[in-house]
Design an enzyme around this catalytic site. Sequence first.
Site, PDB file in Angstrom:
ATOM      1  N   THR A   1       3.482  -8.782   7.162  1.00  0.00           N
ATOM      2  CA  THR A   1       2.332  -8.164   7.818  1.00  0.00           C
ATOM      3  C   THR A   1       1.192  -9.132   8.115  1.00  0.00           C
ATOM      4  O   THR A   1       0.121  -8.694   8.551  1.00  0.00           O
ATOM      5  CB  THR A   1       1.788  -7.012   6.968  1.00  0.00           C
ATOM      6  OG1 THR A   1       1.438  -7.506   5.662  1.00  0.00           O
ATOM      7  CG2 THR A   1       2.815  -5.898   6.825  1.00  0.00           C
TER       8      THR A   1
ATOM      9  N   TYR B   1       4.079 -10.638  15.568  1.00  0.00           N
ATOM     10  CA  TYR B   1       4.264  -9.545  14.620  1.00  0.00           C
ATOM     11  C   TYR B   1       4.840  -8.318  15.318  1.00  0.00           C
ATOM     12  O   TYR B   1       5.821  -7.721  14.858  1.00  0.00           O
ATOM     13  CB  TYR B   1       2.935  -9.205  13.953  1.00  0.00           C
ATOM     14  CG  TYR B   1       2.955  -7.928  13.159  1.00  0.00           C
ATOM     15  CD1 TYR B   1       3.658  -7.834  11.959  1.00  0.00           C
ATOM     16  CD2 TYR B   1       2.268  -6.797  13.612  1.00  0.00           C
ATOM     17  CE1 TYR B   1       3.676  -6.651  11.230  1.00  0.00           C
ATOM     18  CE2 TYR B   1       2.278  -5.621  12.888  1.00  0.00           C
ATOM     19  CZ  TYR B   1       2.984  -5.547  11.698  1.00  0.00           C
ATOM     20  OH  TYR B   1       3.008  -4.370  10.990  1.00  0.00           O
TER      21      TYR B   1
ATOM     22  N   ASP C   1       1.896   0.445  15.565  1.00  0.00           N
ATOM     23  CA  ASP C   1       1.344   0.576  16.910  1.00  0.00           C
ATOM     24  C   ASP C   1       1.418  -0.737  17.688  1.00  0.00           C
ATOM     25  O   ASP C   1       1.308  -0.746  18.913  1.00  0.00           O
ATOM     26  CB  ASP C   1      -0.110   1.036  16.832  1.00  0.00           C
ATOM     27  CG  ASP C   1      -0.991   0.059  16.068  1.00  0.00           C
ATOM     28  OD1 ASP C   1      -1.850  -0.591  16.690  1.00  0.00           O
ATOM     29  OD2 ASP C   1      -0.824  -0.077  14.838  1.00  0.00           O
TER      30      ASP C   1
ATOM     31  N   GLN D   1       0.816  -1.217   0.000  1.00  0.00           N
ATOM     32  CA  GLN D   1       0.000   0.000   0.000  1.00  0.00           C
ATOM     33  C   GLN D   1       0.857   1.277   0.000  1.00  0.00           C
ATOM     34  O   GLN D   1       0.654   2.172  -0.822  1.00  0.00           O
ATOM     35  CB  GLN D   1      -0.920   0.007   1.220  1.00  0.00           C
ATOM     36  CG  GLN D   1      -1.964  -1.106   1.217  1.00  0.00           C
ATOM     37  CD  GLN D   1      -2.924  -0.960   2.381  1.00  0.00           C
ATOM     38  OE1 GLN D   1      -3.848  -0.149   2.340  1.00  0.00           O
ATOM     39  NE2 GLN D   1      -2.702  -1.723   3.436  1.00  0.00           N
TER      40      GLN D   1
END
Length: 280
Positions: free
Chosen positions: A57, A120, A97, A11
Amino acid sequence: MTLLVFGQAGQVATELQLQAEVTALPRAAADLSDPDACAAAIVAARPTAVINAAAYTAVDRAEDEESLALRINGAAPGAMARACADLGVPMVHISTDYVFDGSGDAPWQPDDRTAPLNAYGRTKLAGEEAIRASGCVHAILRTSWVFSPHGSNFVRTMMRLSETRTDLSIVDDQIGGPTPAASIAGACLILAQALRDGAGGGTYHHAGAPVVSWASLARATFELAGREVAVTGIPTAAYPTPARRPLNSRLDCSSISRDFGIAPPDWRAALSDMVNELTS
């Protein structure tokens, strides 16, 4: 400025290619599971700045593939950073985050204690630490809830589900700032130029405003798309996943605004543009 971007189809990488003249490396040219190859790509290209917009991801799959995720999210950024340090080249790196445990309801500050809940998050934190240890001039940009018309993301999933579903149950107690990939790309470009111009760098947060829950984001998406889908908010405990998710993903973005003039984007405007693009 000659920008070398790791990632090509993701993205943020897609948005970087739309916004600037960059050399974006696909996996075939720089496989992040091979950290040495990533370092070699930097040495061969001799860029004036590097942006790492690539990562592992798959949050849930990382619970079973943590060693692979660690090579991609931890070892590869470290190798890139050491190559940048050797060449005197600044590096911008996108983080998450998920390095925080999601406790409380106050926005996370860049220097708050990290305590990832899942594999992750642990591997992304390892990448941050490796970059800091490398000695290269860098900016680590933590962000959250990325969306765009490209690639895989929550908004695109909601749009797809709305074609066949009239009601959905969606988590309503995870709170964060949905962030347009285009805004992240723009922030990366500003940071890269600033580092080239002598800025000191550091760790920064960049996320959309205002904060919402996943259920609220879904409702906003359906309203803009004119899709009649009833959304029932549910607690995270009612939707178990292999990886634990933080409940509080609020990020304090004041330091990047103060140091670089980069304000939190209003995700609602970007969401409207995205829905229009996907439905036109």
